[in-house]
Enzyme design. Sequence first.
Site, PDB file in Angstrom:
ATOM      1  N   CYS A   1      55.172  52.380  -2.877  1.00  0.00           N
ATOM      2  CA  CYS A   1      54.759  53.782  -2.864  1.00  0.00           C
ATOM      3  C   CYS A   1      53.899  54.145  -4.060  1.00  0.00           C
ATOM      4  O   CYS A   1      53.020  54.994  -3.961  1.00  0.00           O
ATOM      5  CB  CYS A   1      55.984  54.689  -2.800  1.00  0.00           C
ATOM      6  SG  CYS A   1      57.253  54.311  -4.013  1.00  0.00           S
TER       7      CYS A   1
ATOM      8  N   GLU B   1      60.371  57.004 -12.122  1.00  0.00           N
ATOM      9  CA  GLU B   1      59.451  56.447 -11.122  1.00  0.00           C
ATOM     10  C   GLU B   1      58.082  57.101 -11.224  1.00  0.00           C
ATOM     11  O   GLU B   1      57.966  58.325 -11.328  1.00  0.00           O
ATOM     12  CB  GLU B   1      60.045  56.653  -9.720  1.00  0.00           C
ATOM     13  CG  GLU B   1      59.179  56.034  -8.628  1.00  0.00           C
ATOM     14  CD  GLU B   1      59.739  56.271  -7.222  1.00  0.00           C
ATOM     15  OE1 GLU B   1      60.933  56.616  -7.103  1.00  0.00           O
ATOM     16  OE2 GLU B   1      58.974  56.098  -6.263  1.00  0.00           O
TER      17      GLU B   1
ATOM     18  N   GLU C   1      67.895  56.721  -7.554  1.00  0.00           N
ATOM     19  CA  GLU C   1      66.551  57.128  -7.991  1.00  0.00           C
ATOM     20  C   GLU C   1      66.536  58.618  -8.311  1.00  0.00           C
ATOM     21  O   GLU C   1      65.596  59.330  -7.947  1.00  0.00           O
ATOM     22  CB  GLU C   1      65.520  56.793  -6.908  1.00  0.00           C
ATOM     23  CG  GLU C   1      65.675  55.370  -6.359  1.00  0.00           C
ATOM     24  CD  GLU C   1      64.608  54.960  -5.363  1.00  0.00           C
ATOM     25  OE1 GLU C   1      63.678  54.258  -5.758  1.00  0.00           O
ATOM     26  OE2 GLU C   1      64.719  55.353  -4.187  1.00  0.00           O
TER      27      GLU C   1
END
Lengths: 613, 613
Positions: free
Chosen positions: B396, B320, B304
């Site tokens: 999240c 993201e 990520e």
Amino acid sequence: MTVPLVAPAAPRRAGSRSPLSLTAVRLDSGSRLGAWQQRNAAATIPHCIGQLEEAGNLDNFRRVIGESEAEWRGFWFADSDVYKTIEAVAWEIARTGTTDFDSWLDDVIGLVARVQEADGYVMTWIQGVHPEKRFAELDWTHEMYVLGHMVQAAVALARAGRTDLLDLAVRFVDLVDATFGPGADQVGYCGHPELETALVELYRHTGERRYLDLARHQLDHRGSGLLKVGSLGARYFQDHAPVRESQSAVGHAVRQLYLNAGVTDLVLEEGDQSLLEAMRAQWDSAHHRKMYLTGAFGSRHRDEAFGDDYELPSDRAYAETCATIADLHWNWRMYLAEGGARYAETIERELHNALAASLDETGTRFFYSNPLQLRPDRYSEENAPRERTPWYACACCPPNIARVFAQLSGYVASVDGDALAIHLYTGAEIDVPDALGGGTVTVRTSYPDAGRVEIAGPAGLPVALRIPTWAADATVDGAPVAPEADGYARLTLTSRPSVLDLPMTPRWTQANHRVDSVRGCVALERGPQVYCVEQVDLSEQIRLDDVVVDPTQPPLESDGGLRIAVTPRREVGPLYGAPSTAPTGEPVTVRAIPFHTWGNRASGAMRVWLPAS
Amino acid sequence: MTVPLVAPAAPRRAGSRSPLSLTAVRLDSGSRLGAWQQRNAAATIPHCIGQLEEAGNLDNFRRVIGESEAEWRGFWFADSDVYKTIEAVAWEIARTGTTDFDSWLDDVIGLVARVQEADGYVMTWIQGVHPEKRFAELDWTHEMYVLGHMVQAAVALARAGRTDLLDLAVRFVDLVDATFGPGADQVGYCGHPELETALVELYRHTGERRYLDLARHQLDHRGSGLLKVGSLGARYFQDHAPVRESQSAVGHAVRQLYLNAGVTDLVLEEGDQSLLEAMRAQWDSAHHRKMYLTGAFGSRHRDEAFGDDYELPSDRAYAETCATIADLHWNWRMYLAEGGARYAETIERELHNALAASLDETGTRFFYSNPLQLRPDRYSEENAPRERTPWYACACCPPNIARVFAQLSGYVASVDGDALAIHLYTGAEIDVPDALGGGTVTVRTSYPDAGRVEIAGPAGLPVALRIPTWAADATVDGAPVAPEADGYARLTLTSRPSVLDLPMTPRWTQANHRVDSVRGCVALERGPQVYCVEQVDLSEQIRLDDVVVDPTQPPLESDGGLRIAVTPRREVGPLYGAPSTAPTGEPVTVRAIPFHTWGNRASGAMRVWLPAS
């Protein structure tokens, strides 16, 4: 067929193509492939043997039986590195009759025997760390994967004349057969394919049909969703669809390609056309839409996986050495199954590029991941270091390359119908099988440095010479060759050597327009070799990422190497903005080197694909 | 400053820039930003509240104290989703005075209070699953990350007038301070930055200097290699180098960007120039070399993470949502620290592209990863599905976007010296602070659909209007504007409305030549919006990956939307071969839509970057 050939994958079922014994093909030590094989025997295999001790793989065995106080080390499937190294040694023994490794084998096989349990089970991580996981988490434990490498090593060693490891391996196989085989009350297959192809080899060696049955049983059930799916999905270990229905190469690349090798082994022994059809679709997927120019596979680091169609980033290529090895094994089996030059052409691309690049000049430092581009600011990552290293925490690749180089002679030629087929051009002596009349064929060449290949042998022997797709202007004895539909040119040897001439003119290659990652770029190829440019060959004032080539200009031959003209961009400019202008720097020429030699001089940026003007 | 502003990040230390209260900026519900804020209140926040129950986040609390029999569910840091949702609710209460959520807050905060241990500790995964890991594995446990979100929620709620959660949060902070603070005998910081910025907010709210001291203590020690390094390396959680020495944005993108927000908060309160210098280098790295055109960050799925410089693949963009949110928070703090239009321009790019795209039209389905290209054969992956989904195992992003949309009014304008600075153009009423003379400024616009912005307010009020870099031809009241060095045009309001006109001509954008992934491509932008093309707007005979655009042709405006001329390639061709020829298909025109609206009609291929002829 009462005497098993030593080459891998000699089918028991009669086919029109069959491999030659490793002893029947002797590579010139001065030839490219021969030199690699020599270096493998002299450097790589001894290096692997030393690393197995240093990295703890052998201590992992010893500690199970109280012969070591060491902690368990490495990845849970670390036993497989021991077996792959034994397999490499086995092919060396088969090929040369060396006795150099005998006492090492005595030690290691004796150790395995002591560790093996009464019921045949032997895997040190389960035995010594997590006995409660025995056959309980097939999705991750790699137990049958480890067994597969044990069997492959055992078969290779048995073919070389030594059967003690085979006795042990058979006991473990029998346990798996009793536990998960056709007669058992549960189905079970491994999260990491590998056992399937090994079982077919075991069947070939022993003639015991139940090993073939076990392989078929596992392949028939694979894709039924039996494996517990983690965050990487069922595609990761090819459990998302039955083998016959899976048209695309997906998930973990090594897994998919070992699986395909096993499926094709089954095709070779049973002739199942539905499986062969599935393998053709898989082959097209892997080679027409998902292969790197270097013969590497796997576009993603996250799950070491194939990407989508045409998703082939140069910088983030995972391109694991083992994936190319698995594909080489699969291609050889596809060739045996149906012939066709595309399979050996793929093997050649892989050998001369991705595989050769995975080692340094000394044969003792390795890449795991073989990207086609290194950026200047890339930092070393596990599995993807900037420079080759002597070993890895997950050391699957080094002993794998060792076993392939030890097998190399087996891929050079084969029997194809009534002809001796030559697939890889290299200096060699080839014993002609009695069925083709016996005698010896001698191949003389400095290929791939030059394209001239001289072939001498028994007059009247039909030979089939693979004509690479890049060699449309090839000649035999000065006359244009006309390869048949399968890509091989047939001729009959005479009392004078025949001379095949392959054009070695450097050529610019472009990728399909759907390959976004290298749009607007060209790559340089010459014969089977892909070239690259390294920062070390540019002045400090010129950054590799800023140069542009003009593909209308042919590369220059110079001192046996290649040089290309490049124009540097002087301005870097903003990240996003109006369309950029042409480069304004002064053109210079820069050396291009075969991709497989990169990273041997300095750690720095490298590119296979060069932006084109 | 005795009455805390409700906006986030109001520095206690006097500076020339300060944010406005959320209640001071009222967005028109018919404007783009206002509509998003309305949808957030009406749909997204209630959806998140429902999902916290369905996904088990609240049961995770209940089971610790025997109020539920449920198994623990979700990722170990799932408590943070509860706190982020509370924070979103808090800003809604601050903004509108709604009492709709009061009983839900009573329930949830009461639950947290019952779960909290006597010493202040509260994290349900540790308490209910792995009590032995309490403060024992700071690299992975996210305990201080969860606390950070608890503090942010508590501060927001306290600013809205409710202090019960703050009482709980302070007890947990005090425990961390006693355990790892300046006076403790051990140093400890979290594998996931987030607490730092929260501590500064806590200091702003309470005036307690030890919270600022704790934030500084953690930031001063970060990079000392205290965290146990896993296979992703120390860069993954920014523990490879001290904050002051780390010049590149590296590792897990959300972690790096939250860290930078915390560092900049410290700069705002203490004025440490060495930290500000480090933040400028970080900003250049993240925004000049590692940002996607859509304002997204993170090029790699594996960790990520940020990629290398210029490594920005469209298809494998991790991008993201939370990384863009973290960057938005950081940019706002950078603006407060030193001014400059680039910060708000980045925020605008992020809002209108990456962030807006992360939700569907209903505000109840979300992307986690926001790639700039979807290939036709892409299958859904965890965190990167083909279509937006209602929730994620690691959830999240949805509550994070909820809290940002609830804060949105806070980023529209600020006090900048003696002027009211307007950063985001949207229909709004803005109360002018007393220090600038009071009164109300009214902004009328249909931006970004059109570029006309009418600004009315107290005659004599100095205003600073952000002039986007793409708006070189902007005018005010018909006269060309001349922005100052900071990118803002200053003017003084009169009794008649001032009219800013931003040119909204569509433009073709190209990436820097070092961005390999989109070489030879162009993207279409109009105002702050990036456009894309979807397969659904092409006939079935034309595959999106086969079309080529001619960037010398301007896009066509049609029915309020844009259309572009494309030429399809008819032949697909081999994977590698000789340079390809020009496309031979019949040109057609195809609709281009704002990137943030993609995926609302059908699941299919999408591209931001289009190959150019």
